[in-house]
Design a protein around this motif. Structure first.
Motif, short mmCIF file in Angstrom:
data_model
loop_
_atom_site.label_atom_id
_atom_site.label_comp_id
_atom_site.label_asym_id
_atom_site.label_seq_id
_atom_site.Cartn_x
_atom_site.Cartn_y
_atom_site.Cartn_z
N VAL A 258 0.85 -1.04 0.16
CA VAL A 258 0.10 -0.01 0.11
C VAL A 258 0.92 1.38 -0.06
O VAL A 258 0.74 2.09 -1.05
N PHE A 259 1.87 1.30 0.72
CA PHE A 259 2.60 2.69 1.21
C PHE A 259 3.27 3.08 -0.03
O PHE A 259 3.61 4.12 -0.55
N PRO A 260 3.84 2.00 -0.82
CA PRO A 260 4.65 2.37 -2.37
C PRO A 260 3.72 3.03 -3.21
O PRO A 260 4.36 3.76 -4.12
N ALA A 261 2.51 2.76 -3.16
CA ALA A 261 1.34 3.53 -4.09
C ALA A 261 1.21 5.02 -3.89
O ALA A 261 0.87 5.80 -4.66
N PHE A 262 1.91 5.66 -2.57
CA PHE A 262 1.76 7.01 -2.46
C PHE A 262 3.06 7.75 -2.72
O PHE A 262 3.04 8.80 -2.14
N THR A 263 4.09 7.24 -3.32
CA THR A 263 5.12 7.69 -3.81
C THR A 263 4.73 8.39 -4.94
O THR A 263 3.59 8.29 -5.49
N SER A 264 5.55 9.47 -5.41
CA SER A 264 5.41 10.18 -6.98
C SER A 264 5.33 9.14 -7.68
O SER A 264 4.21 9.37 -8.80
N LEU A 278 -5.67 8.57 -1.11
CA LEU A 278 -5.99 8.32 0.29
C LEU A 278 -7.39 8.03 0.53
O LEU A 278 -7.95 7.00 1.38
N LEU A 279 -8.33 9.00 -0.14
CA LEU A 279 -9.71 8.91 0.15
C LEU A 279 -10.18 7.45 -0.58
O LEU A 279 -10.99 6.76 -0.07
N PHE A 280 -9.56 7.16 -1.67
CA PHE A 280 -9.95 5.75 -2.45
C PHE A 280 -9.79 4.76 -1.50
O PHE A 280 -10.29 3.85 -1.27
N CYS A 281 -8.60 4.56 -0.91
CA CYS A 281 -8.04 3.61 0.14
C CYS A 281 -8.88 3.61 1.18
O CYS A 281 -9.34 2.39 1.65
N VAL A 282 -9.36 4.66 1.99
CA VAL A 282 -10.14 4.98 3.30
C VAL A 282 -11.30 4.15 2.78
O VAL A 282 -11.90 3.44 3.74
#
Length: 308
Positions: A258-264, A278-282
């Motif tokens: 999950v976290f790697p998807a929030f890199t640029s 983030l909204l999509f994940c939540v």
């Protein structure tokens, strides 16, 4: 006549039924489709779904006593097996699409499935009492699998799929049936095998399917008796151990998937902003949690400990 009735009730395949044979055959087919969905969807367990549709107990008894009325029982479970295969193939198509550009977001949906069922699983684990050692088992197994997955990191996830890895994946899928509540897909996601498995099943790639099936069958045959014995003798400890594995493997998905998807780079590949991702994940996590929680309320009507 009375003795015949007693003998029939002892068979692992026969249950009191009022449906005609054709309708009954299709009912078992539908039950198989439902269980098949549990095999392919992370966060769900084929074993749990088999319990809910009333097929786990007769199936385990059949597998533990294969020589007892083999042909009769095999014909009984044939529509169930066909349905399970159909469910796996159909949802493999859905999963492959989901694990495209929005893989991390859909993983959150699946982790939500785990979160929603946890209260029910925790309650079930304590049905025969809960001691401090059971909590310790849960914590140690969760921490152990989390550290193993986190430290193993790229060395494990970068291993190319081959016959042995697909065989091992089949063994994991078999455990998902033998051990209700265990979702092997969580581990397959971490190892980077899950989306490849879905693609292989969808494309009918027999280099993937054959070792998967062999591993699955070997696991079910080898461990059905062992699992039944362990859960009967060490019910609480076994369930808390499994709960720990479920928790640890689910948490390990965040730093590795999950976290790697929030890199640029990850955001650019998905075409999302940080806030949008983030909204999509939540949103998907909450949806998965609610759906799974409602599902677990139905599951509670079929206590798992009675099947061992």
């Amino acid at each position: 006549m009375e003795n015949h009735s007693t003998e029939e009730s002892a068979s692992p395949a026969l249950e009191p039924r009022k449906l005609n044979p054709v309708t009954d055959w299709f009912v078992r087919l539908i039950k198989g489709i439902i269980v098949g969905i549990g095999f392919i969807l992370p966060g769900l367990s084929g074993g749990v779904l088999a319990v809910i549709v009333g097929m786990y107990d007769p199936l385990i008894r059949f597998l533990a006593n294969l020589k007892d009325k083999f042909l009769k029982n095999l014909l009984f479970f044939l529509p169930f097996a066909i349905g399970a295969a159909v469910g796996i193939v159909l949802f493999a198509v859905v999963v492959e699409k989901a694990f495209g550009k929005y893989a991390a977001q859909f993983v959150c949906l699946f982790v939500g499935f785990v979160a929603g069922t946890f209260p029910s699983l925790y309650k079930t684990a304590g049905k025969q009492g809960r001691k401090s050692k059971d909590i310790l088992i849960l914590i140690l197994s969760a921490a152990g699998i989390f550290v193993l997955m986190l430290v193993g990191g790229k060395q494990l996830t970068e291993v190319n799929p081959n016959m042995l890895s697909w065989l091992a994946s089949g063994l994991l899928m078999g455990l998902g049936l033998i051990v209700p509540g265990l979702s092997p897909s969580n581990f397959l996601i971490y190892f980077g095998m899950y989306d490849k498995m879905a693609t292989g099943i969808k494309d009918f790639d027999f280099a993937v399917i054959i070792p998967l099936v062999i591993g699955f069958i070997l696991c079910v045959i080898l461990f059905s008796k062992i699992a039944a014995y362990l859960f009967k003798k060490y019910y609480s400890g076994m369930y808390h151990f499994i709960l720990g594995l479920v928790i640890g493997s689910s948490l390990a998905i965040f730093p590795t998937v999950v976290f790697p998807a929030f890199t640029s780079e990850g955001l650019a590949a998905a075409g999302l902003s940080f806030a949008g991702a983030l909204l999509f994940c939540v949103a998907l996590f909450v949806a998965g949690t609610i759906a799974s929680y409602l599902f677990s309320k139905l599951e509670e009507k079929y206590p798992r400990e009675e099947i061992f």
